[in-house]
Each structure stands twice: as C-alpha cells, then as structure tokens.
Motif scaffolding. Structure first.
Motif, PDB file in Angstrom:
ATOM      1  N   ALA A 124       0.829  -1.198   0.000  1.00 52.61           N
ATOM      2  CA  ALA A 124       0.000   0.000   0.000  1.00 52.61           C
ATOM      3  C   ALA A 124       0.870   1.257   0.000  1.00 52.61           C
ATOM      4  N   ILE A 128      -9.058  -2.409  -6.901  1.00 55.46           N
ATOM      5  CA  ILE A 128      -7.917  -2.551  -6.000  1.00 55.46           C
ATOM      6  C   ILE A 128      -7.113  -1.257  -5.890  1.00 55.46           C
ATOM      7  N   PHE A 155      -7.401   1.062  -2.847  1.00 57.52           N
ATOM      8  CA  PHE A 155      -6.449   0.946  -1.736  1.00 57.52           C
ATOM      9  C   PHE A 155      -5.296   1.933  -1.928  1.00 57.52           C
ATOM     10  N   HIS A 156      -4.780   1.984  -3.142  1.00 57.06           N
ATOM     11  CA  HIS A 156      -3.606   2.813  -3.416  1.00 57.06           C
ATOM     12  C   HIS A 156      -3.941   4.295  -3.299  1.00 57.06           C
ATOM     13  N   GLU A 200      -6.354   5.693  -1.500  1.00 58.87           N
ATOM     14  CA  GLU A 200      -6.543   6.051  -0.091  1.00 58.87           C
ATOM     15  C   GLU A 200      -5.197   6.134   0.624  1.00 58.87           C
ATOM     16  N   SER A 229     -12.269  -1.764  -3.934  1.00 56.98           N
ATOM     17  CA  SER A 229     -12.163  -2.969  -3.124  1.00 56.98           C
ATOM     18  C   SER A 229     -12.409  -2.616  -1.663  1.00 56.98           C
ATOM     19  N   GLU A 231     -12.163  -4.526   2.195  1.00 58.61           N
ATOM     20  CA  GLU A 231     -11.805  -5.700   2.988  1.00 58.61           C
ATOM     21  C   GLU A 231     -11.834  -5.323   4.458  1.00 58.61           C
ATOM     22  N   TYR A 284      -2.960  -9.064  -2.585  1.00 60.79           N
ATOM     23  CA  TYR A 284      -4.188  -8.333  -2.277  1.00 60.79           C
ATOM     24  C   TYR A 284      -4.455  -8.271  -0.770  1.00 60.79           C
ATOM     25  N   ALA A 339      -4.388  -4.935   1.647  1.00 63.64           N
ATOM     26  CA  ALA A 339      -5.588  -4.535   2.379  1.00 63.64           C
ATOM     27  C   ALA A 339      -5.298  -4.414   3.874  1.00 63.64           C
ATOM     28  N   LEU A 354      -3.340  -1.273   4.619  1.00 59.68           N
ATOM     29  CA  LEU A 354      -4.176  -0.073   4.579  1.00 59.68           C
ATOM     30  C   LEU A 354      -4.975   0.069   5.875  1.00 59.68           C
TER      31      LEU A 354
END
Length: 276
Positions: A72, A99, A102-103, A105, A124, A126, A194, A198, A201
């Motif tokens: 991340a 996905i 995530f990056h 954020e 995504s 999680e 993945y 997650a 993050l």
C-alpha cells in the motif's frame, strides 16, 4: 482517446504514462489487470478541465514488470514519484478503481499535502483481510507454468474480452497488452498481494488520518447486490466520504458510466449523501 504515451523510470522500472488536457491534475489508476486505455471514455470529459494522468502499474499495460512486490505504501509513493517525474508537484485528485482504491486512499494518508481529493470507483473493500502463506511464490510458479505453455498468447485477449463486457478497447491494443506473459504475471502477483495490501491499509487508517475536510467520494456500482452496497456505504462512513451509486453500471464504472466518474472528479465538493 489514448493521448501521447511516454515512459518514466521509477525505482528502476519503466512506467507507461499518458498525459492529456490542462488544468489541475488528476491521476487515474485502474483495477487489477486493467490498462491505461480502460479510462478512454472518461478522458474526453476531463481533458478540457484537468491535466489527466493515466499510468500502468508494473506488470500492467505497457509497463515493465515489478522490481518488488506491491505494498500500500509503495503504491502511494509510486503515484508521488510519478507526479515528480512529470513535474506535476501540485495537489492532485487521485482516482482509484477497484484494487487501486487501496492505493488512492494510501496516497491521501501518506501524502496529505499533495492530495486535493480522492475518488474511489467501486473500490475494493476488505474489513477482515486474510493473508496467505507465501502467496507471491505460488503466483510466480503459476505464472511461469502458464507462460511456458503459451497461455497468454493463446488465451489472453479472449479472457480479457470475456471479462470486460461490451469492451470498446481497440483490438490492436488488447492484443498488444494481453498476449504477453508480463501482464499475466503482473496481475497474478498483484492479486497474490491483495490481502497483505488490504491489511496494510487498515493499519494506516489507525496511524495516518486523512486530512480534515479532504473531499472523498465513494462511487459504487451495486449492480443489484444489497451486500455490496452495504459494504460500500460502510466504507464511505468510515472515510467520512460522500457515497454515490452509479446505476445502472457494472464494476467497470468508467466504461459504463463515464459521465458519473467525470462528475465526481470535476465537482468533488458538491452536496450529496455524506457517508450515507
């Protein structure tokens, strides 16, 4: 609309990037296995008002394979390094699909002074990520086996067409990208990481708050799934974001509802369903 392609080197890896338009900067990052041209329907709506930066993460599109496994923080720093290489230092709106949410954020949390707004496109989610044992090793073996038997050249474009409904991407670009073992391996490695990304993050959320007042939009595509809508709304509440539903739309909102994506980028501060 594909713009003028170029390559910039970040961490020893050549990254394919396309820049179009003028004005405040926005960065578009697509989901797992996607390419820069998947944003083509959105770019004409943005370019008259924004400097639009599209790039391929390592092992995606036309970029070289990754030198290290994705994280991340690494993906957030990649966006910052890309803007530095392009000499676009000002605050940017960062748009992450799937996905890449995530990056985006993580970028807002680790580079708050460089973040003008975040737009998370059917991102995504999680709540309790699971991290397997040595998933990268499994991905590398699988990629090597599939490449050795010629699966990317034989099946890559067909798999892409099957996965992307009503795909309007130019056939020549689809063949150029998806017939390569590089892209297959890149997607497998990113997918293998993945859960770890997650989880990272989630940890960042406890140590690196988003800047107060930062405009954040969760643009979801429930597509009839009440459970997915609940999870997207919960993410919006957690981030203090505005929630919007792109209806009708599949997961690839930039293709199904490009005008909704463009509006979320161009007017991030408008009133709406705050964390509804």
């Amino acid at each position: 609309m594909t713009g003028e392609p170029a390559f910039v080197r970040i961490g020893g890896v050549a990254h394919h990037v396309v820049v179009a338009g003028s004005g405040p900067v926005c960065v578009l990052s697509a989901g797992l296995g996607m390419s820069w041209f998947d944003w083509d329907p959105v770019v004409p709506l943005l370019a008259p008002h924004r400097t639009v930066v599209r790039f391929d993460r390592p092992g995606h599109g036309l970029s070289q394979p990754a030198a290290v496994p994705p994280t991340a923080a690494g993906e957030a720093h990649r966006i910052a390094a890309l803007l530095d290489a392009l000499r676009l230092p000002g605050p940017a709106t960062v748009v992450g699909h799937s996905i890449a949410g995530f990056h985006a954020e993580a970028f807002g949390r680790l580079h708050p002074d460089r973040t003008a707004a975040l737009v998370l496109v059917d991102p995504s989610v999680e709540e309790h990520p699971r991290v397997g044992a040595h998933p990268e090793a499994v991905a590398r073996v699988l990629g090597a086996v599939l490449s050795a038997v010629g699966a990317p050249a034989a099946l890559g474009p067909a798999v892409r067409r099957a996965a992307v409904r009503h795909d309007q991407a130019p056939a020549a670009l689809v063949h150029r990208v998806y017939r390569t073992s590089r892209v297959l391996r890149g997607a497998l490695e990113e997918n293998a990481r993945y859960g770890a990304v997650a989880a990272e993050l989630l940890a960042l959320r406890t140590t690196h708050p988003l800047p107060p007042g930062l405009p954040v939009t969760v643009l979801a595509a429930p597509d009839g799934s009440a459970r997915w809508e609940r999870r997207q709304r919960a993410l919006a509440r957690r981030l203090g974001a505005r929630y919007e539903a792109a209806v009708p739309s599949g997961h690839l909102v930039m293709k199904d509802r490009p005008e909704a994506v463009a509006t979320a980028i161009l007017d991030p501060g408008r009133s709406g369903q705050e964390g509804a």
